[in-house]
Design an enzyme around this catalytic site. Sequence first.
Site, PDB file in Angstrom:
ATOM      1  NE  ARG A 100      -4.895  -0.398 -47.974  1.00  0.00           N
ATOM      2  CZ  ARG A 100      -5.379   0.440 -48.903  1.00  0.00           C
ATOM      3  NH1 ARG A 100      -6.542   0.204 -49.469  1.00  0.00           N
ATOM      4  NH2 ARG A 100      -4.696   1.514 -49.272  1.00  0.00           N
ATOM      5  CE1 TYR A 153     -17.884 -14.858 -32.001  1.00  0.00           C
ATOM      6  CE2 TYR A 153     -18.002 -12.879 -33.344  1.00  0.00           C
ATOM      7  CZ  TYR A 153     -17.353 -13.655 -32.403  1.00  0.00           C
ATOM      8  OH  TYR A 153     -16.176 -13.214 -31.876  1.00  0.00           O
ATOM      9  CG  ASP A 225     -20.175 -17.383 -39.627  1.00  0.00           C
ATOM     10  OD1 ASP A 225     -19.430 -18.377 -39.661  1.00  0.00           O
ATOM     11  OD2 ASP A 225     -19.971 -16.404 -38.867  1.00  0.00           O
ATOM     12  CE  LYS A 250     -13.281 -17.829 -33.405  1.00  0.00           C
ATOM     13  NZ  LYS A 250     -14.650 -17.391 -33.721  1.00  0.00           N
TER      14      LYS A 250
HETATM   15  C1  PLP Z   1     -15.281 -16.181 -33.959  1.00  0.00           C
HETATM   16  C2  PLP Z   1     -16.411 -16.065 -34.877  1.00  0.00           C
HETATM   17  C3  PLP Z   1     -16.572 -14.938 -35.696  1.00  0.00           C
HETATM   18  C4  PLP Z   1     -15.638 -13.750 -35.628  1.00  0.00           C
HETATM   19  O1  PLP Z   1     -14.370 -14.084 -36.063  1.00  0.00           O
HETATM   20  P1  PLP Z   1     -13.027 -13.289 -35.614  1.00  0.00           P
HETATM   21  O2  PLP Z   1     -11.967 -13.994 -36.367  1.00  0.00           O
HETATM   22  O3  PLP Z   1     -12.914 -13.385 -34.133  1.00  0.00           O
HETATM   23  O4  PLP Z   1     -13.211 -11.879 -36.059  1.00  0.00           O
HETATM   24  C5  PLP Z   1     -17.647 -14.913 -36.559  1.00  0.00           C
HETATM   25  N1  PLP Z   1     -18.525 -15.936 -36.630  1.00  0.00           N
HETATM   26  C6  PLP Z   1     -18.410 -17.035 -35.857  1.00  0.00           C
HETATM   27  C7  PLP Z   1     -19.410 -18.117 -35.983  1.00  0.00           C
HETATM   28  C8  PLP Z   1     -17.354 -17.137 -34.960  1.00  0.00           C
HETATM   29  O5  PLP Z   1     -17.256 -18.216 -34.181  1.00  0.00           O
END
Ligand code: PLP
Length: 441
Positions: A100, A153, A225, A250
Site C-alpha cells: 500500500r 464528471y 483532470d 479510460k
Molecule cells: C471516468 C472518469 C472519472 C472517474 O474515474 P474512475 O476510474 O471511474 O473512478 C473521473 N474523471 C473523468 C473525466 C472521467 O471520465
Amino acid sequence: MTAESMDATGFENRPGTRDDLPWLNGLHRLRQAGPLTPAHRVRDDGEAISTRCVHAGTYEDRATGAVGTPIFPSTTFRFSNTTYESFLEGYVRDIPTYTRYGNPSQWSVQLKVAMLESAESALVLSSGMAAIASTLFALTNRNGHIISSYDLYGGSYNLLHSDMHPMGRSVSFVDALDLTQVEAAIREDTQMMFFELLSNPLMKAIDLLKIADLCRRRNILLVVDNTFLTPISCRPLEFGADVVIHSGTKYLNGHSDITCGAVAGSRKLIDRVWAQMLRFGGSLDPFVCFLLERGLKTLAVRMDAHAARARRVTEYLESHPKVLRIYSPYSASYGYPVLHQYCPELACGMLSFEVVGGNAAALTLLEKLRIITSATSLGGVESLASLPFNTSHSGLTLQQQKVIGLNDGLVRLSVGIEDADDLCRDLRLALDSIGSTGEGS
Ligand SMILES: *Cc1c(COP(=O)(O)O)cnc(C)c1O
C-alpha cells in the site's frame, strides 16, 4: 542513514541512481526521480512521447534480462537497515516496505506516467475517483475553499458537492469558461481550483493558460483532470497546472478492462497525495499495474488511431440530415478554439451529437447500432455510445441540464479504433432507422 548519503532535498542518494539522471537540466524532463530502484528505466535523452510510452519506467530485471516489467505481487518486503531508517528519516515512499506504501510494479507505471506528463513524480491509485478524492483532500485543509465547475464528471461533482463540506472545505461551482466568474469566486481562503480541460459531453475547453496565470498570481493550486486529452494531446503541467489527474480506466489503459487512476505533479505535492492515499487506502494492485503499464505502451498509437477515426466520424455526422449539431474538436464549427493553444497535436476520440427527434430517437439509435456498443465509459479500443440524459448526467435536474447546454437527443460517442468506414456505416444504418418524430421506422 548518514548525512553524506542524503542529497539536499533529503531523499536517499542511492548509489547509481543520481548518475542515471542525465535529464537534470532538460527543459521538460523530470528533475527528480521517484520513487524508483536502480533497475527502473529512467534514462531520458529527450525521446519522443511514443518512445516514452514503450520504454519509460520499465523495471529492467538484471537477473533474467526480461524485456518487460515483472509483476511484484508481494505485499511486504524484507526489512533492511535502510527500511528502518526510511521510517525514522521520513523517506518511506522511496523504500519498498509494504505494497500500500509502494511496490516496484507501481513504481514502473508511475515513472511512465510521470515521464509522459512531464512530471517529477506520479502516483497510481485504485480508480480515477480514488485519485481525485486523495488529491482534493491532500492539497486542501479544513476551512479551505475550492473553486470548481458545475460542468464536471458526475463522480467528481458528487464528491465536491456531498463530501467536502462535512470535511470542512467549502466549494464554489462556476462556469469555468467564464474567466470573470472564475476570478470573482476567489476568496482569501481559496486553496485550489479543480477543472476538466475538456468537458463531458459537450467538449467545452477551458482557457488553461489564463486560468493557470490567474492561479499563479493568486497563489492557488491548479488541479486538472486530463482524462479526455491524455498526455499525447496535452501535458497541462507544461502550461502551468500544478497537478494532473487521470481516470486511467479510460484512455491510459485503453481496453475497458481495469479500473485505476493516476496523479502527477511535483515530488512535493505528490508526496502529500501519497500520504493521503495511504490513509484512504486506494493503492493500486500490482497485477493491475502490469495491465496499466502494458496498456500505456500503445497509448500514442491508440490516440492517433482514435483521432483519425473521430475526424472521419465527425465529417460523416456533419453531412447526415438526421444530425442537428455536432460537438467535436474536429468539427469546423467547434466553438472552443482555445483548446489548440495547449493542444497543438489534438488526439481524442470523444464527440457528441444531437439527433432529430430528441431522446426517443436517440434511444432508438442506440438500439440499432451493431458495432458501436451502447454502454457508458470511454477511451477503450471499442466504440461506445451513451445518452448523457439517462447516464452520466441523469443526476442533474432538467434545469441544470439546460444550464450546461444538454439538449434533447444528445448522444455521446467514444470513438474506438475500428475501421472508420465500418463505424460510419454503423451510424448510417442506425440514423436511417430513426424517424424525424423519434419513432423507429
Ligand atoms: C471516468 C472518469 C472519472 C472517474 O474515474 P474512475 O476510474 O471511474 O473512478 C473521473 N474523471 C473523468 C473525466 C472521467 O471520465
